[in-house]
Motif scaffolding. Sequence first.
Motif, short mmCIF file in Angstrom:
data_model
loop_
_atom_site.label_atom_id
_atom_site.label_comp_id
_atom_site.label_asym_id
_atom_site.label_seq_id
_atom_site.Cartn_x
_atom_site.Cartn_y
_atom_site.Cartn_z
N LEU A 1 0.83 -1.20 0.00
CA LEU A 1 0.00 0.00 0.00
C LEU A 1 0.86 1.25 0.00
O LEU A 1 0.61 2.21 -0.73
CB LEU A 1 -0.92 -0.01 1.23
CG LEU A 1 -1.96 1.12 1.32
CD1 LEU A 1 -2.95 1.01 0.16
CD2 LEU A 1 -2.69 1.06 2.65
N ILE A 2 1.93 1.22 0.83
CA ILE A 2 2.84 2.36 0.89
C ILE A 2 3.53 2.55 -0.46
O ILE A 2 3.63 3.66 -0.97
CB ILE A 2 3.89 2.14 2.00
CG1 ILE A 2 3.22 2.21 3.37
CG2 ILE A 2 5.01 3.18 1.91
CD1 ILE A 2 4.11 1.76 4.52
N ALA A 3 3.97 1.44 -1.05
CA ALA A 3 4.65 1.53 -2.36
C ALA A 3 3.71 2.06 -3.42
O ALA A 3 4.08 2.90 -4.24
CB ALA A 3 5.17 0.15 -2.76
N THR A 4 2.46 1.58 -3.39
CA THR A 4 1.46 2.05 -4.36
C THR A 4 1.19 3.53 -4.17
O THR A 4 1.08 4.30 -5.12
CB THR A 4 0.15 1.26 -4.20
OG1 THR A 4 0.42 -0.12 -4.37
CG2 THR A 4 -0.88 1.71 -5.23
N SER A 5 1.13 3.95 -2.89
CA SER A 5 0.88 5.36 -2.59
C SER A 5 2.02 6.22 -3.10
O SER A 5 1.80 7.28 -3.68
CB SER A 5 0.74 5.53 -1.07
OG SER A 5 0.61 6.89 -0.74
N ALA A 6 3.28 5.74 -2.89
CA ALA A 6 4.44 6.50 -3.36
C ALA A 6 4.43 6.62 -4.87
O ALA A 6 4.72 7.67 -5.43
CB ALA A 6 5.72 5.82 -2.89
N THR A 7 4.06 5.52 -5.54
CA THR A 7 3.99 5.54 -7.00
C THR A 7 2.89 6.48 -7.47
O THR A 7 3.04 7.22 -8.44
CB THR A 7 3.73 4.12 -7.54
OG1 THR A 7 4.75 3.26 -7.06
CG2 THR A 7 3.73 4.11 -9.06
N ALA A 8 1.78 6.46 -6.74
CA ALA A 8 0.63 7.28 -7.13
C ALA A 8 0.93 8.76 -7.03
O ALA A 8 0.32 9.58 -7.70
CB ALA A 8 -0.58 6.92 -6.27
N GLN A 9 1.90 9.11 -6.17
CA GLN A 9 2.23 10.51 -6.01
C GLN A 9 2.91 11.08 -7.25
O GLN A 9 2.94 12.29 -7.45
CB GLN A 9 3.14 10.69 -4.79
CG GLN A 9 2.42 10.49 -3.46
CD GLN A 9 3.37 10.53 -2.27
OE1 GLN A 9 4.57 10.74 -2.44
NE2 GLN A 9 2.84 10.34 -1.08
N LYS A 10 3.48 10.23 -8.08
CA LYS A 10 4.09 10.68 -9.31
C LYS A 10 3.04 10.73 -10.40
O LYS A 10 2.40 9.73 -10.71
CB LYS A 10 5.22 9.74 -9.72
CG LYS A 10 6.43 9.78 -8.78
CD LYS A 10 7.56 8.91 -9.31
CE LYS A 10 8.77 8.99 -8.41
NZ LYS A 10 9.91 8.20 -8.93
N LYS A 11 2.86 11.91 -10.96
CA LYS A 11 1.86 12.08 -12.02
C LYS A 11 2.55 12.67 -13.24
O LYS A 11 3.25 13.68 -13.14
CB LYS A 11 0.72 12.99 -11.55
CG LYS A 11 -0.12 12.41 -10.43
CD LYS A 11 -1.26 13.37 -10.07
CE LYS A 11 -2.13 12.81 -8.95
NZ LYS A 11 -3.23 13.75 -8.58
N TYR A 12 2.31 12.04 -14.39
CA TYR A 12 2.97 12.49 -15.61
C TYR A 12 1.96 12.68 -16.74
O TYR A 12 1.02 11.92 -16.89
CB TYR A 12 4.00 11.46 -16.08
CG TYR A 12 5.14 11.24 -15.11
CD1 TYR A 12 5.87 12.31 -14.61
CD2 TYR A 12 5.50 9.96 -14.73
CE1 TYR A 12 6.94 12.10 -13.74
CE2 TYR A 12 6.57 9.73 -13.86
CZ TYR A 12 7.28 10.82 -13.36
OH TYR A 12 8.32 10.62 -12.50
#
Length: 408
Positions: free
Chosen positions: A19-30
């Motif tokens: 969940l933490i990893a997914t959240s960190a990934t989700a913070q990147k928006k391109y």
Amino acid sequence: MPARLGYIGAIAAFASAALIATSATAQKKYDPGASDGEIKIGNIMPYSGPASSYGVIGKTEAAFFNMINDQGGINGRKIDFISYDDAYSPPKAIEQARKLVESDEVLLIFQPLGTPSNSAIMKYMNAKKVPQLFVASGGTKFGDPRNFPWTMGFQPNYQSEGRIYAKYIRDNFPNSKIAVFWQNDDAGKDQFKGLKDGLGDKIGMIIADKSYEVSDPSIDSQIVALHDSGADIFFSWAAPKGSAQAIRKVGWKPKFFLANTATTVASVLKPAGLEYSKGIISTQYLKDPTDPTWDKDPAVVKWRGFMDKYYPEGDKANFNSVYGYVQSEAMVQVLKQCGDNLTRENVMKQAASLKNFHSDLMLPGIMVNTSPDDYYPIEQMQLMRFNGETWELFGDVITGEVGHDATR
């Protein structure tokens, strides 16, 4: 049971980590043009044609981003700067804008140069919702967030500049007669409007005006007509080539005011003849490295080091290289503020959220401020006079603020 509890706990821990990893990934928006490794920035410049002297700006910006890449990029991302020539031709500008957006898939177009070219691509850029950011023009129309939210200028707009001259003339030469030579496009009309608005009830001081086309091979007839008007103040609002021609042609000795965009010693005043340029008044908001005042200024020394390393073939007397450097600094600031949210929408949000941004190459007291309803980053300038060798600043920083209804 303990083993089972341990198994369940391991699953819970794994799920939490995921969940933490997914959240960190989700913070990147391109959006197109941005990734973990790079940011694609488009640019359109007149490297050829009647305004080719401005091409130095694009070359300086390319050198600046090379420097940024050598320093590790922006938030770890390298800049891919793609710059095309439009020869100062609006149809060509449209063609290049489409190529940058649809083929190269840039995140934004930065510093496209010229009022005619930017006017031509503005509707397209806004329809595509791609930032047309820090337009290299003082056209007032490029600060209209209500109708064109994806377009923003940077330098003081032309109406502000005109108002600043008007304040100075009203205070110091209230009984003079003014002749105006202006470029027949939105830039020239904007400058002329600012002067007239600033003069207010003294607008009758303007007794003659003549326009010209940037493609005109000669402007002699216009200058002769303005001379015959009997004016003792002369305004030249023209591109570098037209301004150089005007400086050389003006045979009488009026108080001469020159547009800020045509004050480069290397590409305007020297070709016109330094002996003809002495006494000309203009405006400035950046430090001029040819001014002895700034000779040992840390920002100017740093800029010279940049030129030596990244643009050694560039002319340090060409003020356009200072301009390009400062614009690039502002672009980097916006991208830094974007963090990992490199969407086109966030680029514009951050560009409209600059608070007291100041480049060390800006004059003291000049600040960049924007908001969602204020797309005029700089509205302050200082007057300067050419002494035959360099420009000398005088007076205080003057604000020529233009109301939000100034766009057309």
